[in-house]
Write a protein that holds these residues in place. Structure first.
Motif, short mmCIF file in Angstrom:
data_model
loop_
_atom_site.label_atom_id
_atom_site.label_comp_id
_atom_site.label_asym_id
_atom_site.label_seq_id
_atom_site.Cartn_x
_atom_site.Cartn_y
_atom_site.Cartn_z
N SER A 144 6.28 -21.43 0.20
CA SER A 144 5.99 -20.29 1.08
C SER A 144 4.91 -19.41 0.48
O SER A 144 4.01 -18.92 1.19
CB SER A 144 7.26 -19.47 1.32
OG SER A 144 8.22 -20.24 1.99
N ALA A 201 1.35 -18.90 2.17
CA ALA A 201 0.93 -17.54 2.52
C ALA A 201 -0.45 -17.23 1.92
O ALA A 201 -1.29 -16.61 2.58
CB ALA A 201 1.96 -16.53 2.02
N GLY A 220 0.06 -17.99 9.26
CA GLY A 220 1.04 -18.10 8.18
C GLY A 220 2.41 -18.52 8.69
O GLY A 220 3.09 -19.35 8.08
#
Length: 406
Positions: A108, A112, A137
């Motif tokens: 993640s 991101a 995202g």
């Protein structure tokens, strides 16, 4: 199962922090900061010159799809689980659900950052950076969530269509990203959300059977994941119980005649063959030269290119140092009727050649874009560091620690 997961997670994190402190030492952090700054500066200069082109959208979609492949399921399972936890196979699914959520954390962050780095390109493509960056995202995170579900059910006897696998998922992600970059990332996010919810409803709710866990497959996957991780740590420090992989690579035998098979070149031949066959050193050299050439291609400031090229050469040379001691525990090497000074000279010569070739190949990046001045200064800086490392720093390091311990 909750207590078992928490215990293993704490133990795993404690081990990882121990190695991470050794990996991210002062020198490596300094090099990373300089490289990161140079990459950001070169990226900003490159974006300013970009114009909306037909190839930009699929190229960005391809890069972001490649980022989706980062991150494997961290089950933290152990070989003994197949015996001692076999009666708890059904309840072990709850353990793996927690492992899947934990496995989503690091990807993640990477995704991101990838979405944030894409925001300047969204401006070039005339897409609102705020809404476009947020939905882009979210699109990537949803597809990664689905990817980890697929990795999880690979270890179960789940009845699912043939197209429900990782490769079709990446194809769908690429198509969704491309569509989103042509219209708006929100459209791609809706497609990703529909696929994720549809998978949970059709496959997980309808066919998931917790009692069909393949313990051997799960343990093999976790062992392979940890092996890759420890091989990365082994580039910076010694990892107990880890052996470097060796492959024949017959196509690289064309380089072996560069060293004559005579007693005077015994160690030179051995070190060259070890470099070509051991996955640790050759793979590192190739990866860094590719990354370095790409980074230098984005830099248009001569002094910054020279600095980055020199740092890359130093990093490669520093990572080649363990190769000098690769044969220190080999008993037969102590019987070679050659002087000890030959071993040190052979490794120094090999290191010098590898660093010089590395320095010259780095200039291919800026040369491919016609940046002749940048390539000239980058090559000069890299060659200077290569010579200083091979003929000043390396002899100093080898004097401090003998190649063949008594």
């Amino acid at each position: 199962m909750r207590k078992l997961w928490q215990t293993r997670l704490r133990r795993h994190q404690k081990t990882q922090f121990k190695y991470l402190r050794l990996v991210f030492n002062d020198h490596f952090v300094l090099i990373l900061l300089i490289l990161f700054g140079a990459l950001l500066y070169g990226y900003s200069q490159w974006v300013r010159q970009l114009m909306p082109s037909w190839w930009l959208r699929p190229a960005l979609a391809l890069v972001l799809t490649a980022l989706l492949s980062f991150g494997r399921l961290a089950s933290l399972s152990e070989p003994a689980d197949a015996t001692f936890l076999l009666p708890q196979t059904s309840s072990f699914a709850q353990y793996l659900f927690k492992a899947r959520r934990y496995s989503l954390l690091l990807p993640s962050v990477v995704l991101a950052l990838g979405a944030a780095a894409s925001v300047p390109l969204l401006l070039v493509l005339n897409i609102d950076p705020l809404s476009g960056g947020i939905t882009l995202g979210a699109l990537l995170l949803i597809f990664k969530d689905l990817d980890l579900w697929l990795q999880l059910i690979e270890h179960y006897g789940v009845q699912r269509p043939a197209w429900v696998s990782r490769f079709p998922l990446f194809v769908a992600a690429f198509a969704s990203l491309t569509l989103g970059l042509f219209l708006h990332p929100a459209y791609g996010m809706i497609i990703a959300l529909a696929l994720d919810l549809g998978f949970r409803w059709v496959v997980l709710a309808g066919h998931f059977q917790p009692a069909t866990l393949d313990w051997l497959s799960l343990n093999a996957s976790e062992a392979k994941r940890m092996d890759r991780l420890y091989r990365f740590y082994n580039l910076f420090t010694d990892v107990p119980g880890l052996n470097s992989g060796v492959h024949r690579r017959k196509w690289l035998d064309i380089f072996l005649p560069l060293v004559r098979k005579t007693p005077a070149h015994t160690w030179a031949y051995l070190y060259l063959r070890g470099f070509l066959r051991q996955t640790t050193y050759l793979g590192l050299w190739v990866r860094l030269v590719i990354v370095g050439a790409v980074v230098l291609a984005l830099i248009q400031v001569w002094w910054l290119a020279a600095l980055v090229a020199g740092l890359l050469v130093y990093l490669v040379g520093f990572q080649l140092l363990p190769l000098a001691f690769a044969y220190s525990e080999m008993v037969m090497a102590r019987l070679y009727p050659v002087p000890a000074s030959q071993q040190r000279a052979a490794f120094q010569h090999l290191t010098a050649v590898l660093l010089v070739v590395f320095a010259l190949v780095l200039t291919a990046g800026p040369l491919a874009l016609g940046h002749w001045v940048v390539a000239l200064w980058a090559g000069a800086g890299a060659l200077l560091v290569a010579v200083l490392f091979a003929f000043w720093y390396l002899p100093y390091r080898l004097r401090k620690k003998p190649l063949m311990p008594a």
